[in-house]
Write an enzyme that holds these catalytic residues in place. Structure first.
Site, PDB file in Angstrom:
ATOM      1  N   ALA A   1      30.563  44.903  44.078  1.00  0.00           N
ATOM      2  CA  ALA A   1      30.059  45.316  42.757  1.00  0.00           C
ATOM      3  C   ALA A   1      29.751  44.143  41.813  1.00  0.00           C
ATOM      4  CB  ALA A   1      31.059  46.295  42.130  1.00  0.00           C
TER       5      ALA A   1
ATOM      6  N   ASP B   1      33.979  50.138  42.540  1.00  0.00           N
ATOM      7  CA  ASP B   1      32.546  50.027  42.253  1.00  0.00           C
ATOM      8  C   ASP B   1      32.175  50.671  40.937  1.00  0.00           C
ATOM      9  OD1 ASP B   1      32.720  49.820  45.384  1.00  0.00           O
ATOM     10  OD2 ASP B   1      30.854  48.887  44.705  1.00  0.00           O
TER      11      ASP B   1
HETATM   12  O1  MRU Z   1      29.038  48.379  50.118  1.00  0.00           O
HETATM   13  P1  MRU Z   1      29.724  47.181  49.532  1.00  0.00           P
HETATM   14  O2  MRU Z   1      30.154  46.180  50.546  1.00  0.00           O
HETATM   15  O3  MRU Z   1      28.932  46.575  48.402  1.00  0.00           O
HETATM   16  O4  MRU Z   1      31.047  47.792  48.883  1.00  0.00           O
HETATM   17  C1  MRU Z   1      31.963  46.943  48.258  1.00  0.00           C
HETATM   18  C2  MRU Z   1      33.174  47.627  47.767  1.00  0.00           C
HETATM   19  O5  MRU Z   1      33.323  48.816  47.865  1.00  0.00           O
HETATM   20  C3  MRU Z   1      34.168  46.782  47.037  1.00  0.00           C
HETATM   21  O6  MRU Z   1      35.463  47.247  47.249  1.00  0.00           O
HETATM   22  C4  MRU Z   1      33.860  46.825  45.532  1.00  0.00           C
HETATM   23  O7  MRU Z   1      32.512  46.564  45.301  1.00  0.00           O
HETATM   24  C5  MRU Z   1      34.696  45.886  44.768  1.00  0.00           C
HETATM   25  S1  MRU Z   1      34.247  44.211  45.047  1.00  0.00           S
HETATM   26  C6  MRU Z   1      35.173  43.227  44.046  1.00  0.00           C
END
Ligand code: MRU
Length: 344
Positions: A48, A242
């Site tokens: 995110a 997210d």
């Molecule tokens: O699909 P992604 O890899 O972008 O998903 C990432 C996540 O779900 C993380 O846990 C979230 O973005 C937090 S990152 C600090």
């Protein structure tokens, strides 16, 4: 993280290409806003906060594309740049947060000002703010783990899901930042990393980061946390987020919700570490969060190898929502709280 995840210099955005890790450490060079949006969509950059930072630089690249245009054309172009970048992925609110800041600034700047310079400073400040927030979250979260370690009078085994590390933020990470900080304070014995099917962010990215930092870890399948929790082998679960709705319901990588339910069943503290840019006061509850549904091929295949019969079809939601009531504490740069109303 020894490698730079995101950097920007002289109209060039460089992204460590996370699609190829841990096998290949390769950079993708992004020179335009359209390519920045593609890099977010195809997950060259993911996590995110990292997609918010990449979008901020992408917006700046979009402005550089307007040289020679009339003011009305510049404004039209910037609206479409914002839309294209924001549409790249729907769930993480950091993308919208960063673009609101960039576009809000653009709209208030006088015509005669150094717009490119101001947008560059804003993108850099979004980037730096995340790096600083990670450090603060690390300290706040380590304090919580210190209490548990003190009560148990031993080092802890903690579980994390997906990748909420430096690769996802450009700093030390949110959930993984807490783990790295706590490890530095001698509080962690080892980390359980769930593999995070279908895109394997746990297996590929979190294991890569922990190896680089010499933190002991074990990779486990997504089906195994219940086993280890019932055996008393997990002292705490820490994930990123997210989007956190106004009531605390939290969207994070698919599989997070089942970890929270299992944690509740086994009396294991379940923590969410996220910067304030992940909180979305505009979405009252978790059921209002838009969940990205990705290509079924990610489920039907591992790498490029088909694992299901040709006739099989699949579903592939990329995130799920954990109700606020299952979350023991939210770890933010402003402190760790049980109830997010305490943050206001
Ligand atoms: O699909 P992604 O890899 O972008 O998903 C990432 C996540 O779900 C993380 O846990 C979230 O973005 C937090 S990152 C600090």
């Amino acid at each position: 993280m020894k490698k730079k995840v995101i950097s920007y210099d002289d109209a060039l955005l460089r992204l460590l290409d996370q699609r190829f890790l841990p096998g290949r450490e390769e950079y993708r060079q992004v020179r335009g806003s359209r390519e920045a949006a593609e890099a977010i969509e195809d997950m060259t950059v993911r996590g995110a906060p990292a997609i918010g930072i990449a979008a901020a630089y992408g917006y700046l690249l979009g402005f550089l594309e307007t040289r020679g245009m009339e003011l009305s054309g510049v404004k039209r172009h910037m609206r479409s740049v914002r839309e294209k970048l924001q549409g790249a992925r729907p769930t993480a609110v950091n993308l919208k947060w960063a673009l609101d800041r960039m576009h809000g600034l653009f709209e208030t700047l006088p015509e005669t000002s150094d717009t490119a310079g101001a947008l560059l400073r804003e993108a850099e400040s979004i980037h730096t703010r995340q790096i600083e927030s990670d450090i603060k979250m690390g300290e706040e979260g380590a304090r919580l783990l210190e209490n548990i370690s003190g009560e148990k009078n031993r080092k802890l085994k903690v579980l994390t899901h997906c990748n909420a590390g430096g690769l996802a933020t450009g700093g030390i990470g949110t959930a993984l930042g807490v783990i790295k900080t706590a490890f530095g304070k001698g509080l962690i014995e080892s980390v359980y990393v769930s593999e995070t099917r279908p895109r394997l962010q746990g297996a590929r990215l979190t294991c890569y980061e922990l190896s680089g930092d010499n933190i002991p870890f074990r990779l486990i399948c997504d089906t195994m946390p219940g086993y280890f929790m019932s055996a008393g082998e997990i002292d705490a679960v820490i994930t990123g987020a997210d989007r956190i709705a106004a009531n605390g319901d939290t969207a994070n990588k698919i599989g997070t919700y089942q970890l929270a339910v299992l944690s509740g069943r086994h009396g294991v503290p379940f923590y969410v570490a996220a910067p304030l840019s992940t909180f979305d006061p505009g979405t009252p509850r978790g059921d209002g969060i838009s969940i990205e549904e990705r290509d079924p091929s990610e489920v039907l295949e591992i790498g490029s190898a088909r694992i299901a019969p040709r006739s099989a079809s699949a579903r592939n939601p990329a995130f799920d929502v954990t109700p606020a009531g299952l979350i023991s504490a939210f770890i933010t740069e402003k402190g760790a709280v049980r109830d997010i109303n305490e943050l206001q």
